[in-house]
Scaffold this motif. Structure first.
Motif, mmCIF file in Angstrom:
data_model
loop_
_atom_site.group_PDB
_atom_site.id
_atom_site.type_symbol
_atom_site.label_atom_id
_atom_site.label_comp_id
_atom_site.label_asym_id
_atom_site.label_seq_id
_atom_site.Cartn_x
_atom_site.Cartn_y
_atom_site.Cartn_z
ATOM 1 N N PRO A 69 32.182 13.222 -9.397
ATOM 2 C CA PRO A 69 31.276 12.351 -8.628
ATOM 3 C C PRO A 69 31.762 12.143 -7.205
ATOM 4 O O PRO A 69 30.967 12.142 -6.271
ATOM 5 N N ASN A 87 30.332 4.299 -20.280
ATOM 6 C CA ASN A 87 30.189 5.706 -20.669
ATOM 7 C C ASN A 87 31.478 6.466 -20.407
ATOM 8 O O ASN A 87 31.490 7.511 -19.788
ATOM 9 N N TRP A 140 33.339 8.353 -22.031
ATOM 10 C CA TRP A 140 33.422 9.751 -22.463
ATOM 11 C C TRP A 140 32.883 10.745 -21.433
ATOM 12 O O TRP A 140 33.293 11.884 -21.411
ATOM 13 N N ALA A 141 31.971 10.244 -20.592
ATOM 14 C CA ALA A 141 31.350 11.179 -19.645
ATOM 15 C C ALA A 141 32.212 11.405 -18.411
ATOM 16 O O ALA A 141 31.909 12.256 -17.591
ATOM 17 N N PHE A 142 33.283 10.628 -18.279
ATOM 18 C CA PHE A 142 34.049 10.673 -17.027
ATOM 19 C C PHE A 142 35.466 11.212 -17.169
ATOM 20 O O PHE A 142 36.291 10.984 -16.322
ATOM 21 N N ASP A 143 35.801 11.899 -18.264
ATOM 22 C CA ASP A 143 37.179 12.443 -18.267
ATOM 23 C C ASP A 143 37.265 13.745 -17.515
ATOM 24 O O ASP A 143 36.351 14.475 -17.383
ATOM 25 N N LEU A 171 24.287 17.008 -20.887
ATOM 26 C CA LEU A 171 24.168 15.556 -21.004
ATOM 27 C C LEU A 171 25.331 14.824 -20.336
ATOM 28 O O LEU A 171 25.148 13.881 -19.574
ATOM 29 N N LYS A 172 26.535 15.294 -20.616
ATOM 30 C CA LYS A 172 27.723 14.604 -20.109
ATOM 31 C C LYS A 172 27.715 14.546 -18.579
ATOM 32 O O LYS A 172 27.999 13.508 -17.982
ATOM 33 N N VAL A 203 25.049 12.119 -17.348
ATOM 34 C CA VAL A 203 25.491 10.722 -17.457
ATOM 35 C C VAL A 203 26.471 10.392 -16.340
ATOM 36 O O VAL A 203 26.428 9.299 -15.770
ATOM 37 N N SER A 204 27.310 11.343 -15.972
ATOM 38 C CA SER A 204 28.320 11.044 -14.959
ATOM 39 C C SER A 204 27.704 10.825 -13.574
ATOM 40 O O SER A 204 28.333 10.252 -12.703
ATOM 41 N N PHE A 212 30.906 18.075 -24.450
ATOM 42 C CA PHE A 212 30.586 16.774 -25.014
ATOM 43 C C PHE A 212 31.686 16.282 -25.939
ATOM 44 O O PHE A 212 32.122 15.147 -25.884
ATOM 45 N N THR A 223 35.204 16.302 -26.622
ATOM 46 C CA THR A 223 36.535 16.642 -26.115
ATOM 47 C C THR A 223 37.571 16.296 -27.178
ATOM 48 O O THR A 223 37.344 15.433 -28.013
ATOM 49 N N ASP A 243 40.373 14.772 -27.045
ATOM 50 C CA ASP A 243 41.021 13.458 -27.074
ATOM 51 C C ASP A 243 40.049 12.342 -27.446
ATOM 52 O O ASP A 243 40.390 11.178 -27.461
ATOM 53 N N GLN A 244 38.846 12.732 -27.730
ATOM 54 C CA GLN A 244 37.849 11.732 -28.079
ATOM 55 C C GLN A 244 37.913 11.537 -29.601
ATOM 56 O O GLN A 244 37.935 12.502 -30.349
ATOM 57 N N ASP A 274 34.418 7.615 -31.717
ATOM 58 C CA ASP A 274 33.777 7.669 -30.406
ATOM 59 C C ASP A 274 32.609 8.635 -30.439
ATOM 60 O O ASP A 274 31.513 8.332 -29.979
ATOM 61 N N ILE A 326 28.769 7.622 -29.699
ATOM 62 C CA ILE A 326 28.004 8.156 -28.569
ATOM 63 C C ILE A 326 26.701 8.785 -29.069
ATOM 64 O O ILE A 326 25.620 8.486 -28.556
ATOM 65 N N ARG A 347 24.225 6.186 -30.147
ATOM 66 C CA ARG A 347 23.635 5.488 -29.012
ATOM 67 C C ARG A 347 22.495 6.317 -28.400
ATOM 68 O O ARG A 347 21.426 5.801 -28.108
ATOM 69 N N PHE A 348 22.743 7.612 -28.252
ATOM 70 C CA PHE A 348 21.717 8.459 -27.649
ATOM 71 C C PHE A 348 20.520 8.638 -28.571
ATOM 72 O O PHE A 348 19.374 8.607 -28.133
#
Lengths: 159, 421
Positions: free
Chosen positions: A129, A154, A156-159, B48-49, B52-53, B81, B83, B85-86, B90, B94, B97-98
């Protein structure tokens, strides 16, 4: 295709940009635009078709890309080349990009809409970003608290 | 109004003009001023990821992806989507939620490529209720297999594409079939023979079947009529197959694109046909593209057997993918009567100028009377089988290729390096 003096037998359509320049364009190219197609169906075919939302320099770009798009049919190399041109344009001149995008949207040219939308989509992909903001001059108008909240929601979307 | 007719040349002039007038706008943010509809469309083209960012860019962008999401026709949970480490929870959170914030009444695609195996029942039910057309579930990256697919999946009438990887597939006792299913791609799927056969029988629209390294193979119960719509068929790897593959393929009367691996070629003799030599070769009249995967030198004889026992009269394109490590060739005689009347394009991947590969090139140049192009793709530097050619040896190879006799005078021989990763 932009008109040439030794024009071929195909029919020529005359168009006028918002800044008053007159263009002659082959019918087959002009009909790529659904807007022009509809106008012609409403019987403007013998007159000059006005395009009040498109300036001459942008209209040139549109024509140029229509031409390129027609050439690239079934040519993978050309397709790749055309798709990669967006990156450069968005980096060097986002204003022209946005004008082109709006013109294509207004003229309702499906093939170019797909291409130019893909340019920005490819551009956004894989960039942080921070970098996107810098390149596109997007001003961060969040307070630090607001920013932290979005990041947390969110994560998860920012790693 | 200026009445000026222009030619293509004046574009250059105009670009200069444009650059000057736009100079002052360089520090402005023009992209954010694009209408919502355009930005929504653009966000729908990125994963998607990433979409969202963009919410962090500015207030203008904060909510944009939500509109896109609520209205999206593609629910794509894959790629970056999931990862590593997730945590498992989580991931579920996610996706939940979607799924819950999606508003559109129908969706086209529900794709799930995960590195864990959560309870997917609710999501599959969601997709089925939204009249999903494509379901794509892939657990290749997970340490575990999905043992059981949600039963609701098997009553999904709207389904046209089903892709499954690394899971078990067992049809329920009551299965009415997928009336619109056109594409089935199964990779490393554990499926018993009877399930696979029922699947083929009860999916009358099936056009595209791909079975890659699956546990079993359809056999005797299938009739040619059940397979009459299949246009594209891929059979690669797996066990229990090769003995029956010939008899299965002989029933694919209308297949146009056929992809098989070398293992399959052992099984190309069809039981019953041996006693009736009049039936040889078996003809697949509609095949226009044949792809042979992981062919090594050892299997060249299998390949010639294939061409002796099978006939593809309309074959136009042939793609061969060689495996890098060659074995000894068993020295089978080339099929003599074989002529390719329609073959126009041949692509050989993994070409490194080996004797046996040259034999194969020679064979096709002699037999393909309408050949346009043969493309020899050399392995990329750093991959297995890569051979560094200096200019002299490359030139020599090229010269050798040019000297080969050709049945089609205009055939071009092209050598290029593999571009794929």
């Amino acid at each position: 295709m932009a008109s040439t003096s030794n024009s071929t037998s195909s029919k020529i359509i005359t168009l006028r940009s918002s800044d008053g320049e007159v263009f002659e364009v082959e019918e087959s190219v002009a009909l790529e635009s659904n807007l022009i197609r509809r106008m012609m169906e409403d019987d403007c075919a013998n007159n000059i078709i006005p395009l009040p939302n498109v300036t001459a320099p942008i209209f040139y770009l549109v024509i140029e890309h229509c031409k390129k798009h027609a050439e690239m049919k079934d040519n993978k190399e050309k397709k790749k080349e055309l798709r990669s041109q967006g990156e450069e344009l968005l980096k060097s001149d986002p204003h022209t990009y946005s004008n082109l995008m709006e013109a294509v949207n207004y003229l309702d040219i499906k093939s170019l809409m797909d291409l130019t939308a893909q340019w920005l989509a490819d551009f956004l992909k894989g960039k942080s970003p921070r970098l996107i903001r810098e390149l596109l001059k997007i001003k961060n108008d969040f307070t630090p608290e607001e920013e932290a909240e979005i990041l947390e929601r969110n994560r998860w979307a920012f790693d | 109004m200026r009445k000026k007719k222009r030619t293509g040349r004046s574009i250059v002039q105009d670009k200069n003009h444009k650059n000057m007038t736009h100079m002052k706008n360089q520090d402005e943010d023009h992209i954010s001023k694009l209408p919502d509809a355009i930005l929504d469309h653009i966000l729908s083209l990125i994963p998607l990821k990433c979409a969202v960012s963009t919410s962090i860019l500015s207030k203008r962008w904060k909510e944009l992806w939500k509109t896109m999401w609520a209205d999206t026709t593609t629910l794509d949970f894959c790629g970056k989507f999931a990862t590593s480490d997730q945590s498992y929870h989580d991931t579920c959170d996610i996706i939940n939620r979607f799924v819950h914030s999606h508003r559109r009444s129908t969706i086209d695609t529900f794709r799930l490529h995960l590195d864990c195996v959560p309870d997917i029942q609710e999501w599959v039910e969601f997709a089925v209720e939204k009249r999903v057309k494509e379901i794509d579930l892939d657990f290749t990256k997970s340490m575990y297999r999905l043992r059981k697919l949600p039963p609701r999946l098997f009553s999904c009438d709207s389904l046209t594409i089903l892709k499954l990887s690394d899971c078990n597939l067992k049809l329920p006792l009551v299965f009415r079939g997928f009336s619109s299913l056109r594409v089935v791609h199964l990779t490393r799927v554990e499926i018993i023979q009877s399930s696979l056969e029922r699947m083929l029988v009860y999916c009358p629209m099936l056009e595209d079947l791909a079975l890659k390294s699956c546990s079993d193979f359809p056999m005797s119960e299938i009739s040619a009529a059940d397979l009459k719509n299949i246009k594209s068929c891929l059979l690669i790897g797996g066990c229990n197959w090769s003995a029956n593959v010939g008899s299965f393929l002989s029933k694919l009367a209308h297949v146009q694109i056929l992809t098989i691996c070398q293992m399959m070629m052992h099984g190309f003799k069809v039981p019953g046909y041996e006693n009736a030599p009049g039936n040889f070769p078996i003809t697949l009249p509609d095949v226009i593209e044949l792809q042979l995967e992981v062919l090594n030198i050892h299997s060249l004889s299998d390949f010639y057997d294939l061409l002796t026992n099978w006939n593809f009269p309309c074959l136009e394109r042939l793609m061969v993918k060689w495996s890098p490590n060659s074995c000894l060739w068993s020295g089978r005689v080339q099929p003599s009567g074989c002529v390719f009347h329609c073959l126009k394009m041949i692509e050989m991947n993994g070409f490194y100028g080996d004797d046996k590969q040259m034999q194969m090139v020679t064979f096709f140049l002699e037999k393909a009377v309408k050949l346009d192009t043969i493309v020899l793709v050399t392995p990329k530097e750093g991959t297995e089988g890569y051979v560094r050619y200096d200019e002299a040896s490359f030139g020599f190879l090229h010269e050798q290729l040019l000297l080969l006799p050709k049945a089609s005078r205009n055939a071009r021989v092209v050598i290029q390096e593999d571009e794929r990763r």
